[in-house]
Design a protein around this motif. Structure first.
Motif: not given
Length: 451
Positions: A79-82, A201-203, A206-212
């Motif tokens: 839930x939230x930004x990715x 980074x997948x978990x 960026x800003x503590x959110x999931x990132x690819x």
């Protein structure tokens, strides 16, 4: 001679001349057709990921990790930004392919990032662009404005329920920011230093959110894959090595430049595309994937194909695709001195083995090159390189150690000659740029004791 020359099988750069990079030109080449089809047909995100997996596309930034598998790591139900992040911080010496992609085909990168965002349920994308190519950065910003104006970015793209924002961010020349977590730190406005992993980074990105995070060339391939199918892309290359690849061929060749060829193309054919060796020179050695990859002697390289698995079997790595060609006039000690100086200067200093070890490597190689070396220095170089490799947070330590180990493995006789005769082998030419660094950096007390 221009810096780009793309082969007949080119899919990323064919027909581009530097003036047809705008949205109307890209759309004339079927640009955004893949995105339109995905949104029109309401293709399931997991089906997009499956198609990319089928294509055999591997990361074009250096590691060669399977792209579809990487996209599948994103927790879609989070839930939230990715976020989707494009790594355009092209700092590997010898590499200039991503710069040309952004210059001549920026909308392919933009569409690829949008498709990736859709596939992974991301809300925004960032393209971190090397700040020393400022005109290219400004051009990318203009391409973004075109994409927004046409409805390809923003809220409810093309009338769908999919929304995606995209931003460009300039880096400022730090080599370490090409490492994905250091890049994220820099994006957040902090000092660009690699993070401890896990978490990955997948978990926690960026800003503590999931990132690819993927490379520029990787994203640029996604639209073609979704238009033509994963199997068609795979057929352009080899099993586990799908598609075409951009190679930056530099050094002692007649026509240095970027060449797009099918993965699996023999190195001999790539060398021929680059005009062969300049003048009447003879091939001596090749670094096949950027300066951080192990060097290979001519006799090995001429029997090797340009794909991830073939290069690995030969004893090196495909890396970024920067092919550095050296002829018989190259002093391998001097070449290693210059490479070692680069990694000494670019270490961020966070890890002790890298911070101290890169200085040791440079100073010892410099000592050998300037006629002050001793035979035990060869064992010292091997020892220092072994102590750096695998002992750091990121791969810069390995990037500094691998050239040293491979140069000593394949060209040890040149180092021995320097130690015994205090000079290069006969026939070596002094480079126009001079020796790396006017003076060696001040020796640490430990190195003085080791000396």
């Amino acid at each position: 001679m221009s810096l780009f020359d793309y082969g007949p099988d080119a899919i990323l750069m064919r027909g581009l001349d530097g003036a047809n990079w705008r949205l109307k030109d890209y759309q004339a080449r079927d640009g955004y057709l893949a995105l339109r089809k995905i949104l029109r047909d309401k293709v399931k995100p997991e089906d997009v990921v499956a198609e990319v997996k089928k294509s055999g596309l591997r990361g074009r930034g250096g590691a060669g990790f399977p792209t579809g598998l990487k996209w599948s790591f994103m927790p879609r139900q989070f839930p939230g930004a990715k976020y989707v992040v494009c790594n355009s911080d092209e700092g590997e010496p010898g590499t200039c392919k991503d710069r040309d992609l952004l210059r001549y085909n920026p909308h392919a990168v933009i569409e690829g990032m949008i498709i990736a965002g859709y596939a992974m349920g991301a809300t925004a994308g960032y393209n971190y662009i090397h700040g020393e190519i400022w005109l290219v950065y400004e051009q990318y910003e203009e391409a973004l404005r075109e994409a927004y104006a046409a409805g390809y970015l923003g809220k409810n793209i093309l009338g769908s329920d999919f929304s995606f924002e995209m931003y460009a961010h300039p880096g400022y020349g730090a080599y370490i920011c090409g490492e994905e977590t250091a890049l994220l730190e820099s994006l957040e406005g902090k000092r660009g230093q690699p993070r401890f992993k896990p978490p990955f980074p997948a978990s926690y990105g960026l800003y503590g959110k999931p990132t690819t995070i993927n490379n520029t060339e990787t994203f640029a391939a996604a639209p073609w894959i979704m238009r033509n199918g994963g199997e068609a892309f795979l057929a352009l290359g080899r099993p586990n090595n799908g598609g075409t690849k951009l190679f930056s061929v530099t050094g002692h060749v007649a026509r240095p430049g970027n060449y797009e060829v099918r993965l699996g193309t023999p190195f001999a054919a790539l060398l021929e595309m680059a005009g062969g060796m300049r003048g009447a020179s003879k091939l001596k050695a090749v670094i096949p994937g950027g300066s951080s990859m192990p060097v290979l002697p001519a006799e090995v390289m001429m029997k090797t194909d340009m794909d991830y698995d073939s290069i690995a079997k030969a004893g090196s790595m495909l890396g970024s695709g920067a092919v550095i060609v050296m002829d018989q006039t190259t002093c391998m000690v001097r070449a290693l001195e210059r490479l070692s100086y680069f990694y000494y200067e670019e270490s961020c200093g966070q890890c002790t083995p890298c911070r101290e070890g890169t200085g040791w490597l440079y100073r010892v190689v410099h000592r050998i090159e300037t006629g002050q070396g001793r035979m035990e220095d060869l064992a010292l170089l091997d020892s220092v390189a072994d102590n750096i490799a695998g002992s750091t947070i990121c791969a810069l330590g390995d990037a500094a150690a691998l050239p040293v180990k491979s140069f000593l493995k394949h060209f040890r006789h040149e180092f021995i000659h320097h130690v015994e005769h205090k000079r290069c082998l006969p026939g070596m030419l002094e480079p126009k740029w001079g020796r790396a660094g006017a003076h060696a950096p001040a020796s640490s007390s430990r190195l003085e004791k080791a000396a």
